[in-house]
Design an enzyme around this catalytic site. Structure first.
Site, PDB file in Angstrom:
ATOM      1  N   HIS A 167     -13.753 -36.410 -15.427  1.00 52.64           N
ATOM      2  CA  HIS A 167     -14.233 -35.826 -14.177  1.00 52.64           C
ATOM      3  C   HIS A 167     -15.756 -35.754 -14.217  1.00 52.64           C
ATOM      4  O   HIS A 167     -16.362 -35.868 -15.282  1.00 52.64           O
ATOM      5  CB  HIS A 167     -13.698 -34.396 -14.003  1.00 52.64           C
ATOM      6  CG  HIS A 167     -12.207 -34.330 -13.917  1.00 52.64           C
ATOM      7  ND1 HIS A 167     -11.520 -33.141 -13.916  1.00 52.64           N
ATOM      8  CD2 HIS A 167     -11.264 -35.297 -13.836  1.00 52.64           C
ATOM      9  CE1 HIS A 167     -10.229 -33.376 -13.836  1.00 52.64           C
ATOM     10  NE2 HIS A 167     -10.043 -34.685 -13.791  1.00 52.64           N
ATOM     11  N   GLU A 206      -1.583 -33.420  -1.316  1.00 51.67           N
ATOM     12  CA  GLU A 206      -2.479 -33.946  -2.345  1.00 51.67           C
ATOM     13  C   GLU A 206      -2.230 -35.430  -2.568  1.00 51.67           C
ATOM     14  O   GLU A 206      -1.084 -35.859  -2.726  1.00 51.67           O
ATOM     15  CB  GLU A 206      -2.263 -33.230  -3.684  1.00 51.67           C
ATOM     16  CG  GLU A 206      -3.258 -33.702  -4.734  1.00 51.67           C
ATOM     17  CD  GLU A 206      -2.768 -33.651  -6.177  1.00 51.67           C
ATOM     18  OE1 GLU A 206      -3.619 -33.659  -7.074  1.00 51.67           O
ATOM     19  OE2 GLU A 206      -1.542 -33.627  -6.416  1.00 51.67           O
ATOM     20  N   HIS A 259      -9.185 -42.048 -13.954  1.00 50.25           N
ATOM     21  CA  HIS A 259      -9.016 -41.753 -15.383  1.00 50.25           C
ATOM     22  C   HIS A 259      -8.703 -43.034 -16.168  1.00 50.25           C
ATOM     23  O   HIS A 259      -9.112 -43.186 -17.316  1.00 50.25           O
ATOM     24  CB  HIS A 259      -7.876 -40.748 -15.593  1.00 50.25           C
ATOM     25  CG  HIS A 259      -8.270 -39.315 -15.396  1.00 50.25           C
ATOM     26  ND1 HIS A 259      -9.396 -38.771 -15.985  1.00 50.25           N
ATOM     27  CD2 HIS A 259      -7.685 -38.294 -14.705  1.00 50.25           C
ATOM     28  CE1 HIS A 259      -9.481 -37.491 -15.652  1.00 50.25           C
ATOM     29  NE2 HIS A 259      -8.464 -37.186 -14.869  1.00 50.25           N
ATOM     30  N   PHE A 274      10.716 -37.735  -6.159  1.00 50.47           N
ATOM     31  CA  PHE A 274      10.908 -39.182  -6.050  1.00 50.47           C
ATOM     32  C   PHE A 274      10.627 -39.963  -7.329  1.00 50.47           C
ATOM     33  O   PHE A 274      10.755 -41.180  -7.342  1.00 50.47           O
ATOM     34  CB  PHE A 274      10.036 -39.725  -4.914  1.00 50.47           C
ATOM     35  CG  PHE A 274      10.371 -39.106  -3.585  1.00 50.47           C
ATOM     36  CD1 PHE A 274      11.513 -39.496  -2.904  1.00 50.47           C
ATOM     37  CD2 PHE A 274       9.567 -38.116  -3.029  1.00 50.47           C
ATOM     38  CE1 PHE A 274      11.837 -38.922  -1.687  1.00 50.47           C
ATOM     39  CE2 PHE A 274       9.885 -37.536  -1.820  1.00 50.47           C
ATOM     40  CZ  PHE A 274      11.025 -37.936  -1.140  1.00 50.47           C
ATOM     41  N   ASP A 290      -7.142 -39.673  -8.712  1.00 44.26           N
ATOM     42  CA  ASP A 290      -7.624 -39.146  -9.993  1.00 44.26           C
ATOM     43  C   ASP A 290      -7.128 -40.012 -11.157  1.00 44.26           C
ATOM     44  O   ASP A 290      -7.904 -40.335 -12.072  1.00 44.26           O
ATOM     45  CB  ASP A 290      -7.104 -37.716 -10.131  1.00 44.26           C
ATOM     46  CG  ASP A 290      -7.606 -37.015 -11.372  1.00 44.26           C
ATOM     47  OD1 ASP A 290      -8.829 -36.912 -11.540  1.00 44.26           O
ATOM     48  OD2 ASP A 290      -6.770 -36.556 -12.171  1.00 44.26           O
ATOM     49  N   SER A 325      -8.572 -29.633 -12.124  1.00 47.93           N
ATOM     50  CA  SER A 325      -7.860 -29.402 -10.860  1.00 47.93           C
ATOM     51  C   SER A 325      -7.248 -28.007 -10.776  1.00 47.93           C
ATOM     52  O   SER A 325      -7.090 -27.464  -9.678  1.00 47.93           O
ATOM     53  CB  SER A 325      -6.737 -30.428 -10.699  1.00 47.93           C
ATOM     54  OG  SER A 325      -7.254 -31.722 -10.717  1.00 47.93           O
ATOM     55  N   ASP A 328      -7.381 -35.832  -4.993  1.00 50.14           N
ATOM     56  CA  ASP A 328      -7.694 -35.417  -6.366  1.00 50.14           C
ATOM     57  C   ASP A 328      -8.705 -36.388  -6.973  1.00 50.14           C
ATOM     58  O   ASP A 328      -8.441 -37.583  -7.086  1.00 50.14           O
ATOM     59  CB  ASP A 328      -6.416 -35.390  -7.207  1.00 50.14           C
ATOM     60  CG  ASP A 328      -6.570 -34.534  -8.452  1.00 50.14           C
ATOM     61  OD1 ASP A 328      -7.634 -34.612  -9.105  1.00 50.14           O
ATOM     62  OD2 ASP A 328      -5.637 -33.784  -8.777  1.00 50.14           O
ATOM     63  N   ASP A 377     -10.927 -31.939  -5.149  1.00 49.56           N
ATOM     64  CA  ASP A 377     -11.060 -30.825  -6.088  1.00 49.56           C
ATOM     65  C   ASP A 377     -12.262 -31.018  -7.004  1.00 49.56           C
ATOM     66  O   ASP A 377     -12.910 -30.074  -7.409  1.00 49.56           O
ATOM     67  CB  ASP A 377      -9.756 -30.631  -6.891  1.00 49.56           C
ATOM     68  CG  ASP A 377      -9.189 -31.932  -7.437  1.00 49.56           C
ATOM     69  OD1 ASP A 377      -9.775 -33.009  -7.179  1.00 49.56           O
ATOM     70  OD2 ASP A 377      -8.169 -31.879  -8.136  1.00 49.56           O
ATOM     71  N   THR A 428      -2.747 -29.402  -9.097  1.00 48.64           N
ATOM     72  CA  THR A 428      -3.179 -29.183  -7.703  1.00 48.64           C
ATOM     73  C   THR A 428      -2.066 -28.603  -6.832  1.00 48.64           C
ATOM     74  O   THR A 428      -2.249 -27.542  -6.225  1.00 48.64           O
ATOM     75  CB  THR A 428      -3.757 -30.480  -7.108  1.00 48.64           C
ATOM     76  OG1 THR A 428      -4.819 -30.919  -7.958  1.00 48.64           O
ATOM     77  CG2 THR A 428      -4.272 -30.271  -5.706  1.00 48.64           C
TER      78      THR A 428
END
Lengths: 527, 217
Positions: free
Chosen positions: A488, A346, A355, A302, A351, A113, A63, A392, A176
């Site tokens: 992005h 993924e 960010h 998890f 990502d 995404s 991602d 993506d 995703t």
């Protein structure tokens, strides 16, 4: 006679040109290791035999893993191993086939995404922010969904009788992974508490519920079809499966009240009731105890939200498996089916590292992603498994200046032949890596969680880095434009492929072509 | 004094002791659900004065700090794993941003959130006098560092500052005054219940919601 002459002529031409070439080349060129290695690479391509049909497909999605992320991660990986770094490859960069992928959404030049993964999974581009539905759907409008749902490669694989799996280090309900199984007018409808009154009144189903009800929903959409559900779903996002009630907190709970659901449903219990032989696990110990050969279904949640960054896993309360471990276990469960499997993996937190403006976290998660892909290569038969690796979308992440070869990729630019950092026209040093926008500079020293930067205001523009060790995990690169989060980017991403059908990955393609590559290799719509 | 008289006296004394303990215990319970409002007067080095009003809400293992003039509030939770979790809330927009709980167990200063003053600092302060009983107990405490003098009126059984004066070179630079408070407060319960209805977003998802005007700011 003619054909014989052509053959003799062709052979002599090849021999002559070969001799002529080797004679023409100066020794300094033909004995160069670059030249030798690259010639071998071409010879390997000449020997390639392409098979069209695969038994299994694994789609890996990094991602936000744009091309600059690949380059920087490759260099960091090499430098972590004591090398210059530039000369190496991430595990999937040695795959024989590649394509350049256009990522835009139908209504967005720079995509998200939800739209991009829907394209990969369904073969059609759609709008930003929507999942598993066509562009005719108005984002956030539940009533516009009906009749605009698409079918995904994962659903087709399920119908074909393959085993299916979804693995992510993000919440398993995040855009995703969700695009593989859910239909939603808004990517944020991860549980019922996230939905509008209109969506609830019109009976739109939240994403977590759709995951648990995947089997029944698919059979309802296609009467006569009998499927056995997603065999492996592992990631984060427990909060969307549990009621908003402290008594449902797991031993891994980080919040006071772990669950978010306002309808009182415990989806983990519902899942267990649907799959009595399945295993629901929440931590490393439960994961380690799974016997893949005896496991029919696995639901692994998890973390209550996203799973930890790879370098921050040791800080998890109850312990989390790595993406490499998740991938290996998923394959071990899915390959129990002789008909084959389809698995989507993924790496969701590349990502998030970007960010947050942390190259360190984005790159170290990319390196872990590369290890997970190597594990997939090692645990599958290359003659029957198509492995696709892509992103993506990209990020506004740059590799800039003129650093010398082997200069630490997280460090300040030191020019060729120099030993001290180069200075910009403002008299201050600068880093090779940087972001166009975002929250900007942070000096959090040894902090390995990029998200620690969110609770302080953006610091953009130039900073004096003279006394700062930018190689430390807690350093966040400078940014030019202040935004609540780094964004992005709109440039193309790469697709790497190996295995039967990999050769369909070539040229510059729309992202939705990836679905057709999977379909062609697995013969999903053959019947 | 015969034996009966002696026993009656002992009983009365034990009863009073027990009543005092009950009062203190009652304070201990009531101070866990608190709404308190403070006026905070600060003076800058240039002599500029500012007045802020801080609302403190406590509900068991949760605390809110919210300045009256500010739309943003800080909402802290001490989790079951003894970690500190921060949420920021925005009353006008009815939104919450959730941050990840601190990763190192017990490494945070909960007292500074809960009672607005560091416990270690309190123990360093010198007790000048103590008056009142149970919930009404007041302690006057002082501390003198090289440059700064602190004068605190502390409500130990309520774990509340009644007043705090910070001076440098005989000039008051900060003064806190408890304007009002309520114990076993419905107002505190209402505030926390209200926040549960706000739309919440994980900090890490801000970047994936750039079309949301709330996050663009």
């Amino acid at each position: 006679m003619n054909s014989l002459w052509v053959s003799v002529s062709a052979i002599s031409t090849i021999l002559f040109s070969s001799v002529a070439t080797s004679n023409v080349l100066p020794t300094v060129q033909k004995e160069s290791q670059w030249f030798i290695n690259d010639e071998q690479a071409i010879q390997q391509k000449v020997k390639q035999k392409n098979k069209h049909k695969a038994k299994n497909v694994i789609l890996f999605v990094g991602d936000g893993m744009g091309v600059s992320t690949l380059t920087a991660a490759r260099i960091l990986q090499g430098q972590n191993n004591g090398k210059s770094g530039e000369e190496g490859y991430l595990s999937f960069e040695v795959f024989p086939h590649t394509a350049q992928v256009k990522t835009y959404n139908v209504d967005a030049q720079t995509p998200d995404s939800a739209g991009t993964m829907t394209a990969m999974m369904s073969g059609i581009k759609t709008d930003i922010g929507v999942l598993g539905v066509s562009e005719k759907v108005q984002r956030g409008d539940c009533s516009s969904v009906k009749g605009n749902e698409v079918i995904t490669a994962l659903e087709l694989a399920e119908i074909k009788g393959l085993s299916t799996g979804i693995v992510s280090t993000a919440r398993i309900t995040h855009a995703t992974p969700a695009a593989a199984y859910a239909k939603s007018a808004d990517r944020n409808w991860e549980d019922i508490s996230d939905m509008s009154d209109e969506a609830i009144a019109n009976a739109c189903e939240d994403i977590a519920s759709q995951l648990v009800n995947f089997e029944g929903n698919l059979e309802a959409r296609f009467p006569g079809v009998d499927v056995n559900g997603i065999e492996v779903a592992m990631g984060g996002g427990r909060r969307h499966f549990l009621p908003k009630d402290e008594s449902f907190n797991s031993t891994d709970a980080a919040s006071g009240v772990e669950g978010d659901r306002t309808d009182g449903r415990d989806l983990t219990a519902e899942w267990q009731a649907k799959y009595p032989t399945g295993q629901y696990v929440i931590d490393q110990a439960g994961f380690d105890a799974l016997d893949a050969s005896q496991t029919s279904h696995v639901l692994g949640l998890f973390n209550e939200s996203h799973m930890q960054y790879e370098v921050d896993r040791h800080n998890d309360i109850a312990g989390e498996p790595s993406l490499t471990q998740l991938t290996s276990k998923a394959i071990d469960v899915l390959d129990n089916n002789d008909k084959g499997f389809m698995l989507v993996v993924e790496s969701g937190r590349i990502d998030h590292g970007h960010h947050a403006g942390s190259a360190f976290n984005a790159l170290t998660d990319t390196i872990e992603f590369s290890k997970a892909i190597q594990a997939a290569v090692d645990n599958t038969n290359p003659e029957e498994t198509l492995i696709l690796v892509t992103a993506d979308h990209s990020h506004v992440f740059t590799i800039a200046g003129y650093p010398k070869r082997g200069n630490p990729i997280l460090g300040k630019v030191v020019g060729v032949g120099e030993s001290e950092p180069s200075l910009a026209s403002d008299g201050m040093p600068y880093t090779t890596l940087g972001y166009t926008n975002g929250r900007g500079f942070r000096d959090l020293a040894t902090e390995t969680n990029a998200d620690k930067s969110y609770d302080t205001d953006p610091v953009v523009g130039r900073q004096d880095l003279t006394l700062i060790d930018t190689n430390q995990p807690g350093f966040h690169q400078e940014a030019k434009i202040p935004t609540s989060s780094e964004t992005h980017a709109g440039e193309d991403v790469a697709l790497h492929a190996i295995g039967p059908g990999a050769h369909f990955s070539q040229g510059v393609i729309e992202q939705s072509v990836i679905f057709h590559i999977i379909n062609e290799s697995l013969g999903l719509m053959a019947k | 004094m015969n034996i009966n008289q002696y026993l009656a006296l002992l009983f009365c004394w034990l009863f009073m002791l027990n009543a005092k303990a009950d009062d203190a215990n009652s304070c201990q319970l009531e101070q866990q659900h608190v709404f308190a409002q403070y006026d905070i007067n600060d003076v800058t080095k240039q002599g500029n004065k500012t007045l802020q009003q801080l609302n403190l809400y406590r509900l068991d293992n949760q605390v809110i700090h919210q300045y009256e003039h500010n739309n943003i509030g800080l909402w802290w939770t001490k989790t079951s794993h003894n970690r500190l979790m921060l949420n920021r809330f925005f009353d006008h927009e009815k939104r919450v941003i959730e941050y990840q709980a601190d990763e190192i167990t017990g490494s945070f200063d909960w007292h500074t959130k809960y009672q607005l003053i560091n416990e270690e600092f309190l123990t360093k302060m010198k007790l000048v006098k103590s008056t009142g009983e149970a919930c009404n107990t007041e302690q006057v405490l002082t501390y003198q560092s090289a440059e700064t003098t602190y004068q605190l009126v502390w409500l130990p059984n309520l774990k509340l500052i009644k007043s705090l004066k910070v001076s440098q070179a005989e000039q008051i630079i900060s003064q806190w005054s408890l304007v009002k408070y309520s114990l076993a407060s419905d107002k505190a319960k209402e505030k926390f219940t209200q926040l549960l209805d706000y739309k919440s977003t994980d900090y890490a998802d801000i970047g994936d919601n750039e079309n949301d005007t709330f996050y663009r700011r």
